[in-house]
Design a protein around this motif. Structure first.
Motif, PDB file in Angstrom:
ATOM      1  N   TRP A 133       0.841  -1.194   0.000  1.00  0.00           N
ATOM      2  CA  TRP A 133       0.000   0.000   0.000  1.00  0.00           C
ATOM      3  C   TRP A 133       0.874   1.241   0.000  1.00  0.00           C
ATOM      4  O   TRP A 133       1.871   1.308   0.716  1.00  0.00           O
ATOM      5  CB  TRP A 133      -0.881   0.035   1.250  1.00  0.00           C
TER       6      TRP A 133
ATOM      7  N   PHE B 299       0.967   5.937 -11.466  1.00  0.00           N
ATOM      8  CA  PHE B 299      -0.455   5.697 -11.182  1.00  0.00           C
ATOM      9  C   PHE B 299      -1.212   5.570 -12.498  1.00  0.00           C
ATOM     10  O   PHE B 299      -0.939   6.298 -13.455  1.00  0.00           O
ATOM     11  CB  PHE B 299      -0.999   6.867 -10.363  1.00  0.00           C
TER      12      PHE B 299
ATOM     13  N   PHE C  76      -3.656   3.868  -1.890  1.00  0.00           N
ATOM     14  CA  PHE C  76      -3.799   3.096  -3.115  1.00  0.00           C
ATOM     15  C   PHE C  76      -2.862   1.894  -3.109  1.00  0.00           C
ATOM     16  O   PHE C  76      -1.774   1.941  -2.523  1.00  0.00           O
ATOM     17  CB  PHE C  76      -3.524   3.966  -4.345  1.00  0.00           C
ATOM     18  N   LYS C  77      -3.272   0.826  -3.770  1.00  0.00           N
ATOM     19  CA  LYS C  77      -2.467  -0.394  -3.848  1.00  0.00           C
ATOM     20  C   LYS C  77      -1.298  -0.214  -4.821  1.00  0.00           C
ATOM     21  O   LYS C  77      -1.382   0.576  -5.756  1.00  0.00           O
ATOM     22  CB  LYS C  77      -3.332  -1.564  -4.311  1.00  0.00           C
TER      23      LYS C  77
ATOM     24  N   THR D 289      -6.205   4.065 -10.926  1.00  0.00           N
ATOM     25  CA  THR D 289      -6.798   3.151  -9.953  1.00  0.00           C
ATOM     26  C   THR D 289      -5.767   2.638  -8.961  1.00  0.00           C
ATOM     27  O   THR D 289      -6.022   2.575  -7.762  1.00  0.00           O
ATOM     28  CB  THR D 289      -7.431   1.935 -10.669  1.00  0.00           C
ATOM     29  N   VAL D 290      -4.597   2.238  -9.452  1.00  0.00           N
ATOM     30  CA  VAL D 290      -3.524   1.677  -8.621  1.00  0.00           C
ATOM     31  C   VAL D 290      -2.170   2.175  -9.131  1.00  0.00           C
ATOM     32  O   VAL D 290      -2.061   2.703 -10.238  1.00  0.00           O
ATOM     33  CB  VAL D 290      -3.528   0.125  -8.642  1.00  0.00           C
ATOM     34  N   TYR D 291      -1.147   1.970  -8.307  1.00  0.00           N
ATOM     35  CA  TYR D 291       0.229   2.231  -8.720  1.00  0.00           C
ATOM     36  C   TYR D 291       0.842   0.940  -9.267  1.00  0.00           C
ATOM     37  O   TYR D 291       0.454  -0.158  -8.867  1.00  0.00           O
ATOM     38  CB  TYR D 291       1.084   2.672  -7.532  1.00  0.00           C
TER      39      TYR D 291
ATOM     40  N   GLY E  90      -2.982  10.483  -4.473  1.00  0.00           N
ATOM     41  CA  GLY E  90      -4.030  10.753  -3.492  1.00  0.00           C
ATOM     42  C   GLY E  90      -3.524  11.621  -2.362  1.00  0.00           C
ATOM     43  O   GLY E  90      -2.380  12.077  -2.357  1.00  0.00           O
TER      44      GLY E  90
END
Length: 140
Positions: free
Chosen positions: A55, A78, A60-61, A81-83, A118
């Motif tokens: 995380w 990114f 974010f995951k 949605t995710v990295y 984020g």
């Protein structure tokens, strides 16, 4: 690689203690990673794009690398949605760590993250040796 690049250190580099599991504790004993081989014990065991690695501080995951990060990811790594981490050959370590543009939040050596997409204002980082594990959770 530069003398301060922990992901690809020179033999004479200033940072040499990130060679065990590709990370090390900071002065506050909080573990952090420098290399996309997060939690793997050798540099030939790169996870695939669907492997969950951890995380980010913004919630974010983080997943394994994608084949073409320049077309799929932003400067933070990114995708909306995710990295995704970048492999060693997907990062130009001949550039300085920081970008010349001080208004640009990302860094050039974005092996794991180049910046946060984020918010991190509500994130708390604590020394794991002094945090009480909440009821119903298992300490590992």
């Amino acid at each position: 690689a530069g003398s301060t690049n922990a992901a690809e250190p020179l033999a004479s580099g200033k940072i040499q203690d990130a060679d065990e599991w590709w990370g090390h504790p900071n002065a506050g004993d909080i573990w952090h990673y420098h290399s996309p081989y997060i939690g793997h014990n050798n540099n030939t065991d790169m996870p695939d794009r669907d492997t969950f690695l951890g995380w980010a501080l913004d919630g974010f995951k983080i997943y394994g690398p994608v084949a073409d990060p320049d077309s799929e990811l932003d400067d933070c790594n990114f995708n909306g949605t995710v990295y995704h981490v970048r492999t060693l050959d997907q990062v130009n370590q001949s550039l300085p760590f920081c970008k010349d543009d001080f208004d640009e939040p990302s860094v050039n050596w974005n092996y794991i993250l180049g910046c946060y997409s984020g918010e991190t204002t509500n994130t708390e980082v604590k020394d794991g040796s002094v945090v009480t594990v909440p009821d119903g959770c298992t300490e590992v």
